[in-house]
Scaffold this motif. Structure first.
Motif, PDB file in Angstrom:
ATOM      1  N   VAL A   1      -8.725   6.378  -4.462  1.00  0.00           N
ATOM      2  CA  VAL A   1      -8.021   5.151  -4.108  1.00  0.00           C
ATOM      3  C   VAL A   1      -7.980   4.230  -5.329  1.00  0.00           C
ATOM      4  CG1 VAL A   1      -8.478   5.155  -1.631  1.00  0.00           C
ATOM      5  CG2 VAL A   1     -10.205   4.263  -3.197  1.00  0.00           C
ATOM      6  N   GLY A   2      -7.124   3.224  -5.264  1.00  0.00           N
ATOM      7  CA  GLY A   2      -7.034   2.314  -6.398  1.00  0.00           C
ATOM      8  C   GLY A   2      -6.115   1.139  -6.116  1.00  0.00           C
ATOM      9  N   PHE A   3      -5.946   0.282  -7.128  1.00  0.00           N
ATOM     10  CA  PHE A   3      -5.043  -0.859  -7.075  1.00  0.00           C
ATOM     11  C   PHE A   3      -4.257  -0.927  -8.380  1.00  0.00           C
ATOM     12  CE2 PHE A   3      -8.306  -2.465  -4.104  1.00  0.00           C
ATOM     13  CZ  PHE A   3      -7.499  -2.874  -3.055  1.00  0.00           C
ATOM     14  N   ILE A   4      -3.029  -1.404  -8.282  1.00  0.00           N
ATOM     15  CA  ILE A   4      -2.253  -1.795  -9.451  1.00  0.00           C
ATOM     16  C   ILE A   4      -1.883  -3.259  -9.273  1.00  0.00           C
ATOM     17  CG2 ILE A   4      -0.177  -1.446 -10.814  1.00  0.00           C
ATOM     18  CD1 ILE A   4      -0.116   1.405 -10.102  1.00  0.00           C
ATOM     19  N   LEU A   5      -2.209  -4.075 -10.269  1.00  0.00           N
ATOM     20  CA  LEU A   5      -1.931  -5.498 -10.222  1.00  0.00           C
ATOM     21  C   LEU A   5      -1.028  -5.885 -11.384  1.00  0.00           C
ATOM     22  CD1 LEU A   5      -4.595  -5.241  -8.490  1.00  0.00           C
ATOM     23  CD2 LEU A   5      -5.116  -7.567  -9.210  1.00  0.00           C
ATOM     24  N   SER A   6      -0.113  -6.795 -11.135  1.00  0.00           N
ATOM     25  CA  SER A   6       0.745  -7.302 -12.198  1.00  0.00           C
ATOM     26  C   SER A   6      -0.071  -8.093 -13.206  1.00  0.00           C
ATOM     27  CB  SER A   6       1.851  -8.185 -11.614  1.00  0.00           C
ATOM     28  OG  SER A   6       1.296  -9.369 -11.062  1.00  0.00           O
ATOM     29  N   ARG A   7       0.532  -8.393 -14.334  1.00  0.00           N
ATOM     30  CA  ARG A   7      -0.166  -9.113 -15.399  1.00  0.00           C
ATOM     31  C   ARG A   7      -0.718 -10.446 -14.882  1.00  0.00           C
ATOM     32  NH1 ARG A   7       0.599  -9.496 -21.112  1.00  0.00           N
ATOM     33  NH2 ARG A   7       2.386  -8.082 -20.953  1.00  0.00           N
TER      34      ARG A   7
ATOM     35  N   ALA B   1      -8.261   1.497   1.723  1.00  0.00           N
ATOM     36  CA  ALA B   1      -9.003   2.566   2.387  1.00  0.00           C
ATOM     37  C   ALA B   1      -8.084   3.758   2.622  1.00  0.00           C
ATOM     38  CB  ALA B   1      -9.572   2.074   3.716  1.00  0.00           C
ATOM     39  N   TYR B   2      -8.616   4.935   2.384  1.00  0.00           N
ATOM     40  CA  TYR B   2      -7.891   6.177   2.660  1.00  0.00           C
ATOM     41  C   TYR B   2      -8.676   6.929   3.727  1.00  0.00           C
ATOM     42  CZ  TYR B   2      -5.989  10.880   2.048  1.00  0.00           C
ATOM     43  OH  TYR B   2      -5.426  12.113   2.271  1.00  0.00           O
ATOM     44  N   ALA B   3      -8.215   6.833   4.970  1.00  0.00           N
ATOM     45  CA  ALA B   3      -8.940   7.414   6.098  1.00  0.00           C
ATOM     46  C   ALA B   3      -8.739   8.922   6.158  1.00  0.00           C
ATOM     47  CB  ALA B   3      -8.475   6.775   7.402  1.00  0.00           C
ATOM     48  N   PRO B   4      -9.734   9.655   6.643  1.00  0.00           N
ATOM     49  CA  PRO B   4      -9.568  11.094   6.826  1.00  0.00           C
ATOM     50  C   PRO B   4      -8.465  11.387   7.844  1.00  0.00           C
ATOM     51  CG  PRO B   4     -11.881  10.474   6.924  1.00  0.00           C
ATOM     52  CD  PRO B   4     -11.087   9.205   6.947  1.00  0.00           C
ATOM     53  N   THR B   5      -7.816  12.532   7.702  1.00  0.00           N
ATOM     54  CA  THR B   5      -6.750  12.922   8.619  1.00  0.00           C
ATOM     55  C   THR B   5      -7.340  13.445   9.924  1.00  0.00           C
ATOM     56  OG1 THR B   5      -6.659  15.165   7.734  1.00  0.00           O
ATOM     57  CG2 THR B   5      -5.276  13.486   6.676  1.00  0.00           C
ATOM     58  N   SER B   6      -6.478  13.754  10.852  1.00  0.00           N
ATOM     59  CA  SER B   6      -6.926  14.222  12.168  1.00  0.00           C
ATOM     60  C   SER B   6      -7.606  15.583  12.101  1.00  0.00           C
ATOM     61  CB  SER B   6      -5.724  14.283  13.129  1.00  0.00           C
ATOM     62  OG  SER B   6      -4.721  15.136  12.610  1.00  0.00           O
TER      63      SER B   6
ATOM     64  N   ALA C   1      -3.386   5.180  -2.393  1.00  0.00           N
ATOM     65  CA  ALA C   1      -4.217   6.174  -1.711  1.00  0.00           C
ATOM     66  C   ALA C   1      -3.869   7.557  -2.224  1.00  0.00           C
ATOM     67  CB  ALA C   1      -4.018   6.098  -0.195  1.00  0.00           C
ATOM     68  N   GLU C   2      -4.866   8.423  -2.230  1.00  0.00           N
ATOM     69  CA  GLU C   2      -4.724   9.821  -2.647  1.00  0.00           C
ATOM     70  C   GLU C   2      -4.235   9.928  -4.102  1.00  0.00           C
ATOM     71  OE1 GLU C   2      -3.390  13.997  -0.491  1.00  0.00           O
ATOM     72  OE2 GLU C   2      -2.774  12.072   0.378  1.00  0.00           O
ATOM     73  N   VAL C   3      -4.881   9.171  -4.995  1.00  0.00           N
ATOM     74  CA  VAL C   3      -4.499   9.240  -6.411  1.00  0.00           C
ATOM     75  C   VAL C   3      -5.050  10.498  -7.083  1.00  0.00           C
ATOM     76  CG1 VAL C   3      -4.328   6.743  -6.622  1.00  0.00           C
ATOM     77  CG2 VAL C   3      -6.505   7.848  -7.101  1.00  0.00           C
TER      78      VAL C   3
ATOM     79  N   THR D   1       0.860  -1.183   0.000  1.00  0.00           N
ATOM     80  CA  THR D   1       0.000   0.000   0.000  1.00  0.00           C
ATOM     81  C   THR D   1       0.891   1.225   0.000  1.00  0.00           C
ATOM     82  OG1 THR D   1      -1.792   1.171   1.139  1.00  0.00           O
ATOM     83  CG2 THR D   1      -0.204   0.020   2.525  1.00  0.00           C
ATOM     84  N   TRP D   2       0.450   2.259  -0.718  1.00  0.00           N
ATOM     85  CA  TRP D   2       1.302   3.439  -0.899  1.00  0.00           C
ATOM     86  C   TRP D   2       0.415   4.662  -1.053  1.00  0.00           C
ATOM     87  CZ3 TRP D   2       5.995   3.143  -4.800  1.00  0.00           C
ATOM     88  CH2 TRP D   2       6.993   4.015  -4.363  1.00  0.00           C
TER      89      TRP D   2
END
Length: 409
Positions: free
Chosen positions: A126-132, A165-170, A95-97, A65-66
């Protein structure tokens, strides 16, 4: 650098226009859900002709995750793709794309990208990157909001769902926090969850109010924070660096169901990976361990046709003792002692039955099979040879059917 799933033109959400309509489509890319339903046409068409693959959880698998801090520049996607290959990470949550719309597309080298953002504003995302190869395991994905996206993978021994998931900040208000956790709770029937802002045993710094809220959420839903399970060097723990480089905190986490705790080999950051973000790449290495099921021992069998005198004497003596003590036993206890006496005498004196399997195919079939093999070995060169070979095959079939009927009778 990227190809959309419809036209194959070089494009990405970073340089496309806003999404219109309520169908969640972007240039012909339709949102897909779990289960590969009839609405999964876009994903199914893209995978047409591709053999499905199963992710083996008994092998080491890396989940990353990044927080990439914006991917409005196409070059960052290419850099992340290269870093995944260099670090051998087949699936990475983002996260945060800051992309608008929802959909998926393929890169030139076969990596698949799945994303979920807002309708118009370039924020969160948010998103995912998957290898072939890993993309072949995808059963479906569900872009829930600009803070939540799930993907379902076909795996062995069980299929798994991964949630980014990209949670809200404080600094977010209570209403935004409550809305996020409500959505997350509805999506919590998962196996692996990648998230931001939580606390743990080996965490860095002090937990704020938002971190304590997420910790309570983990306890309520039987989740554990993988990258707080291992005592490591601080550079493998912190996930965020302040702009001046003086402050380092652990605010990104990978969560997993508690029953998978023993499957987590290690979870740590990769400080050497870089995409221009102030967050570090976080990776968990997982390999499932399944408990072996102990089967009941089948009862021992004895050859009752070979009962000898030793067995009769031992049983008679045991029964004589039971008769003398009959008044001291309850009916159930007496029955148990009787079974034990018979079983012990049989185990000491009776042999096991020999496993014999009488062949149901007659010797005539074997003889004809040998003759047919000899005909084939000589070579079937004439019509006479071919006729003899076919005649023997028919005779073998007829005789085999007859032998089987005789066995059933």
């Amino acid at each position: 650098m990227m190809k959309s799933s419809k036209s194959g033109a070089v494009t990405s959400p970073a340089n496309q226009g806003d999404t219109s309509g309520s169908g969640g489509e972007r240039n012909g890319q339709q949102t897909c859900t779990f289960g590969r339903s009839c609405n999964d046409a876009s994903l199914a068409d893209e995978r047409a002709g591709t053999k499905d693959k199963i992710l083996n959880l008994r092998h080491n698998n890396r989940f990353g995750t990044w927080n990439v801090r914006s991917m409005t520049d196409d070059s960052k996607l290419h850099i992340i793709e290269r870093e995944m290959g260099r670090c051998n990470i087949p699936i990475c949550g983002l996260a945060e794309v800051r992309w608008t719309g929802k959909g998926h597309f393929s890169l030139d080298d076969g990596h698949n990208v799945y994303y979920s953002g807002t309708d118009r504003l370039k924020r969160n995302g948010v998103g995912f990157i998957l290898s072939r190869e890993t993309a072949k395991c995808v059963l479906g994905y569900n872009p829930i909001s600009d803070r939540l996206i799930t993907i379902r993978l076909q795996a062995r021994p069980v299929n798994i769902s991964v949630v980014q998931a990209y949670a809200p900040t404080s600094t977010a208000d209570d209403e935004t926090i409550d809305s996020f956790f409500h959505e997350l709770q509805e999506t919590i029937n998962i196996e692996i969850l990648v998230n931001n802002d939580a606390v743990g045993k080996f965490g860095l710094g002090k937990a704020n109010e938002r971190g304590e809220r997420l910790a309570d959420f983990c306890n309520e839903n039987e989740l554990i924070v993988t990258n707080t399970l291992f005592q490591q060097h601080p550079r493998r723990l912190y996930t965020w660096i302040s702009p001046d480089g003086r402050t380092r905190n652990q605010i990104d986490y990978i969560l997993i169901k508690r029953r998978w705790r023993s499957s987590v080999k290690v979870a740590k950051t990769y400080p050497g990976a870089d995409c221009g973000s102030d967050h570090q790449l976080l990776v968990a290495e997982i390999r499932s361990k399944l408990k072996s099921v102990k089967r009941d021992t089948p009862p021992r069998r004895y050859d009752v046709n070979r009962i000898n005198d030793q067995y009769r004497v031992e049983v008679r003596n045991s029964f004589q003792i039971l008769l003398e003590q009959e008044e001291e036993w309850t009916p159930n206890e007496l029955w148990e002692q009787t079974k034990k006496a018979i079983s012990t005498a049989a185990q000491n004196n009776l042999p096991k039955p020999k496993k014999t399997r009488s062949p149901w195919i007659s010797e005539e079939v074997g003889t004809m099979a040998d003759e047919r093999r000899q005909v084939k070995a000589r070579g079937i060169q004439t019509e006479k040879d071919e006729k003899q070979y076919k005649d023997l095959s028919r005779r073998i079939q007829r005789r085999t059917r007859q032998d089987k009927q005789d066995l059933e009778q």
